[in-house]
Design a protein around this motif. Structure first.
Motif, PDB file in Angstrom:
ATOM      1  N   LEU A  35       0.652   6.972   0.259  1.00  0.00           N
ATOM      2  CA  LEU A  35      -0.049   5.732  -0.064  1.00  0.00           C
ATOM      3  C   LEU A  35      -0.335   5.630  -1.557  1.00  0.00           C
ATOM      4  N   ALA A  59      -5.547   2.957  -1.876  1.00  0.00           N
ATOM      5  CA  ALA A  59      -5.132   2.069  -0.783  1.00  0.00           C
ATOM      6  C   ALA A  59      -5.950   2.361   0.463  1.00  0.00           C
ATOM      7  N   ASP A  99       0.804  -1.224   0.000  1.00  0.00           N
ATOM      8  CA  ASP A  99       0.000   0.000   0.000  1.00  0.00           C
ATOM      9  C   ASP A  99       0.838   1.276   0.000  1.00  0.00           C
TER      10      ASP A  99
END
Length: 539
Positions: A482, A486, A458
């Motif tokens: 991220l 995610a 992620d």
């Protein structure tokens, strides 16, 4: 024997005058491009060199390049080398106060700048005591402040395309300004002969260096074309300009873009059949992966045989993702600096589990910074290089004395990177000593933790910094960006993931999720920013 970069370039021009040398692609979507053969690029550089001489610039004086990527950038560098004027790169992101510092510190006598930067140049120029000649590329905006500058196109058209320059020397200088994320930038002074061997591989970075200047053109004449180099970072960073000159020394083609736009980079790779691309770490490789998985799916990258990174690491996870999309390409994590040139390339097993492992060249060692003696196997020292090294930092005798030294019969440069060496001579780079985090008496180097973080499915990008801690002195903080879409990331999940890669004391004790990781235009880490964000979040 004199190894001078302008002389060497002219010898290549004379060997392959009609071969395409430089392709420039302008703003995305405009379709604008320019193509120059070696003879045309040589004449274009001659014109600017004659203009600079006719304007009163003299050998040894300094000229700043405050430019985006373009024909004019490399044309002006070549012009400086031909006229024995010292080229100096200027970071185009700098604002007024930073420009004043650099203009003054570098003792700039002349400046070539993009019209877009006219307001900043106009604000900084009055305080640059030696800056007397300005050349502007393009037309300024109607509301731009008045500034006395020569138009680049007019300077070029009004000057001679012939050579007719005074003899040059291997001692002629080339200055590369570096730094700015951990302090004010420093100008690294290279003799051109030293830069040719340390930064340009002596005309053959992957083979035997030339043994005499004439051999460079002989090799070019005897070989063919078909290689296209594509330096994608800004030319204002030394690695991109040196990549272009490596291509020139091979008599091959260089492609440049004004700015890094992933989709446009991929279109150019396909259209121009790019064979060798250089970039800076995950910050540039990840967007290319996203584009290949999205709008640019199916782009033909089959001509490309190498992608190299210098200045930041391509992490294991990101390399694997790109390799799956472009299976035949070699991905090379190179190691070097403005102060040393090229030091080595990462081994195949280099990565989050084993650290950043390098097979270094014969001039590179890990030494004790106090005695300069090589460290024993497993001991921590600093990376150093001997032989063809810079003269020092311009206008900074103190930092020169701290970084450059004489040991035995050779001159050395002591880099800021801490490392160990194993029984086979493989060097494991731990990271910059200035970024090392001391937590509970243990030393943690951010790069190792960043590699582990980037392998999390992620995490799109990450930087690691030390934050003051009442119990541990400092704790390890992870600042992460991220992946799009995610789920929310927790500190617990990050810690669980990192425990499979790192010892307990290296595990982040703080997590900061940010919209975007701040980096330089070339993708280098901005650790001052990361420390500030982490400290603010910690309260």
């Amino acid at each position: 024997m004199e190894y001078n970069l302008a002389d060497l370039f002219e010898s290549v021009v004379d060997a392959v005058p009609d071969r395409e040398a430089l392709v420039y692609i302008d703003h995305p979507g405009t379709g604008a491009e320019r193509r120059l053969t070696y003879a045309q690029l040589d004449e274009a550089a001659n014109r600017i060199a004659h203009h600079l001489i006719d304007s009163g610039l003299r050998p040894g004086e300094h000229l700043g390049l405050h430019l985006y990527n373009g024909i004019e950038y490399l044309q002006t560098v070549l012009a400086c080398l031909k006229a024995r004027i010292v080229p100096v790169n200027v970071n185009y992101r700098y604002v007024e106060e930073e420009l004043v510092y650099l203009y003054q510190d570098a003792d700039l006598a002349a400046l070539v700048f993009d019209a877009e930067f006219t307001p900043r140049v106009a604000a900084a120029q009055p305080r640059a005591r030696k800056l007397r000649h300005l050349v502007r590329v393009g037309a300024p905006a109607p509301d731009a402040p008045p500034l006395k500058a020569v138009d680049f196109a007019e300077a070029e058209s009004a000057s001679s395309p012939g050579r007719g320059f005074a003899p040059r020397s291997a001692d002629d200088q080339f200055i590369i300004y570096t730094g700015g994320t951990t302090g004010m930038p420093k100008g690294v002074m290279w003799r051109q002969e030293d830069l040719f061997f340390a930064g340009l591989g002596g005309g053959a970075p992957t083979g035997e260096p030339v043994s005499r200047p004439e051999e460079l053109a002989e090799r070019v004449a005897a070989g063919g074309d078909g290689i296209t180099f594509f330096p994608t970072p800004p030319l204002m960073h030394g690695t991109s300009t040196l990549t272009a000159f490596i291509g020139f020394n091979f008599g091959q083609r260089i492609v440049i873009h004004r700015k890094f736009v992933p989709e446009e980079v991929l279109r150019t790779i396909e259209k121009e059949k790019v064979t060798s691309m250089s970039l800076v770490g995950d910050a540039m490789l990840r967007p290319l992966i996203d584009a290949l998985n999205g709008p640019m799916k199916g782009t033909d990258c089959s001509a490309m045989f190498s992608v190299s990174s210098s200045g930041a690491i391509m992490s294991d996870t990101v390399r694997a993702q790109f390799q799956a999309l472009v299976p035949n390409v070699m991905l090379l994590n190179n190691f070097g600096s403005s102060e040393s040139g090229f030091n080595g390339t990462a081994t195949d097993d280099s990565g989050a589990g084993s650290g950043f492992r390098l097979r270094v060249n014969s001039r590179t060692q890990v030494v004790d910074p106090a005695t300069y003696a090589p460290v024993a196997v497993g001991e921590i020292g600093r990376i150093a290089q001997r032989g063809n090294v810079p003269l020092g930092y311009y206008n900074d005798p103190k930092k020169t004395a701290e970084t450059f030294f004489q040991h035995g019969d050779e001159r050395w440069v002591l880099l800021g990177d801490m490392a160990t060496v194993d029984e086979e001579g493989i060097v494991t780079v731990l990271g910059r000593g200035s970024q090392c985090i001391n937590t509970g008496g243990e030393k943690v180097y951010p790069e190792e933790v960043e590699q582990a973080l980037k392998s999390h499915p992620d995490v799109y990008d990450a930087l690691v910094a030390g934050v003051p801690d009442p119990k541990w002195g400092n704790h390890v903080a992870a600042v992460v960006q991220l992946r799009e879409g995610a789920p929310e990331l927790t500190l617990d999940s990050v810690q669980d993931h990192c425990r499979t890669h790192l010892a307990g004391y290296k595990i982040p004790r703080q997590l900061v999720v940010t919209e975007a990781i701040q980096r330089s235009p070339s993708g280098k880490a901005d650790y001052r920013w990361a420390r500030s964000v982490a400290a603010e979040s910690a309260g």
